[in-house]
Design an enzyme around this catalytic site. Sequence first.
Site, PDB file in Angstrom:
ATOM      1  N   PRO A 235       0.817  -1.220   0.000  1.00 35.92           N
ATOM      2  CA  PRO A 235       0.000   0.000   0.000  1.00 35.92           C
ATOM      3  C   PRO A 235       0.849   1.267   0.000  1.00 35.92           C
ATOM      4  CG  PRO A 235       0.051  -0.966   2.190  1.00 35.92           C
ATOM      5  CD  PRO A 235       0.746  -1.940   1.288  1.00 35.92           C
ATOM      6  N   VAL A 236       0.258   2.351  -0.504  1.00 36.24           N
ATOM      7  CA  VAL A 236       0.909   3.663  -0.532  1.00 36.24           C
ATOM      8  C   VAL A 236       0.029   4.640   0.241  1.00 36.24           C
ATOM      9  CG1 VAL A 236       1.814   5.517  -1.971  1.00 36.24           C
ATOM     10  CG2 VAL A 236       1.897   3.156  -2.791  1.00 36.24           C
ATOM     11  N   LYS A 250       5.481   4.298   0.664  1.00 35.07           N
ATOM     12  CA  LYS A 250       5.235   2.959   0.141  1.00 35.07           C
ATOM     13  C   LYS A 250       5.627   1.967   1.233  1.00 35.07           C
ATOM     14  CE  LYS A 250       6.616   1.742  -3.935  1.00 35.07           C
ATOM     15  NZ  LYS A 250       7.453   1.565  -5.148  1.00 35.07           N
ATOM     16  N   ASP A 347       9.847  -0.845 -16.231  1.00 34.06           N
ATOM     17  CA  ASP A 347       8.412  -0.895 -15.914  1.00 34.06           C
ATOM     18  C   ASP A 347       7.758   0.458 -16.122  1.00 34.06           C
ATOM     19  OD1 ASP A 347       6.133  -2.297 -15.210  1.00 34.06           O
ATOM     20  OD2 ASP A 347       6.349  -1.918 -13.068  1.00 34.06           O
TER      21      ASP A 347
END
Length: 534
Positions: A235-236, A250, A347
């Site tokens: 989760p952030v 993060k 990415d």
Amino acid sequence: MEMAVDILSQAQALRDGDTLVSSGGNFELGFFSPGSNSRKYVGIWFSNISARTVVWVANREIPLLGSSGVLQITNKSVLILASGKGDVLWSTNSSRSVRKPIAQLLDSGNLVVRDENEENPGNFLWQSFDYPCDSELPGMKLGKDLGKLGDWKTRVWIAVSITLSAVTLIFLCGGVALIKRKRRRQRVKTEEGKFSISKCRKGQWERPLYAFNVIARATNDFSHRNKLGEGGYGPVYKGVLYDGQEIAVKRLSKESRQGLEEFKNEILSITKLQHKNLVKHLGSCVDADERMLIYEYMPNKSLDSFIFDQSSSELLDWPKRLHIIKGIADGLVYLHENSRLKIVHRDLKASNVLLDSEMNPKISDFGLAKTFDGVAEEGRTKRVIGTYGYMPPEYAYDGLFSVKSDVYSFGVLVLEIVSGQKNRGFKHQDHHHNLLGHTWILFKEGVLLDVVDPLIKNASYALEMKRAIHIGLLCVQQHLDDRPSMLQVTVMLSSDCELPEPKEPGFYVPREFVSIRNTAFSNNEMTISNLYPR
């Protein structure tokens, strides 16, 4: 503001200008600077003497720079001194914790950490009298085990004698152990071995380590309201530090094995990177089994929340979209050409491009990044990790990656920004191709502008839009040698130079093979990690 009390509870924080005063008014604790020095220390001094006489200092080895420090008790019953950025400069060393910890300045000049309901000195968690400085105060001890062994100087010599005897015994037994304690040194254990943060701080780690309780307070104990999203890493959360700085946190999910590798990789990749189009890494938090990465907060979140959302996409007109495209290109040029090491992001996608308050793009998430040292230009991996729709053919099939991998991903991103459509998951009534294949068909038919998002179509920008789409097609060509470098891309975007004809894009399959193609891949935003190349 002077607190004028002798107790600091877990719900309170002592800042520059606040003080604790012992119940009888003999001693005072707070922040001070010696002489005209701008460095700050936390110490204890006589409160009834006009000329300040400091008798004990907490952080004598590590001064605080500025006035944003805070002294507080953590939920583990540890008294810490942290900078405004959350860097722990000093802390008590108790291994025990209690339900209601407090710090109290006694009238003897002794600062103690104890349970709120515990009055027995033998059960105190920590006391400053165990760590005397240059000044001797009546009643000072070297610890509860030596507390009844006479006057202070006698106890010092007894302690020294015991220590020397112990060291001599160790030498006689043939074992010599020298342990050098470095400030704020920690080690992170992984399943593959040990990841030494102290080693990284010497070599690559140049960002502060934040205390866990500082980040917990900043995020309201990681409340759901502060949650910005969640990815494969974990989760952030949005947070606000003591000085008002907004941050993004993060937090590594305990179930994410891949995330631990990304944590190490991101620290080693992004720590020394500084560019206006890269998200700024502010620091990290390592506490027991907690691993967190701290970044500058981006109020407009990620690019995908705008271009793929019809209610928001109209906020990005063509000039803004072109500005974002150019910014991403500049960030990649820095990674590929101008940073100390050549870095392949691996990415790049819409959700990994964040937007600041002025819609400036910043590339984020370097967990999968690879660095090249020396003359190396490409690498190969047996574990292909990335996101469907953005991976070039040579990487998806053969595990081959290079800067041209990022070029391909950038090309996909350009076409998504212009069209407002996702590459994978794209649907058209006349064929079953993805966005790349659809754009290629329009290019061959001479109607390239048909791919443009209807919300931004404007005849006055037609040439710029067509040029951007053309450049996007050059970037996604099937063979990596045909793709331009990012440096060449920036030149193409900022000039009117003639553009070469693009060749067939990667993953484009003629109509007769469409049924085969449809069974090969799935969702656009699925990150894969178990493809094994030939």
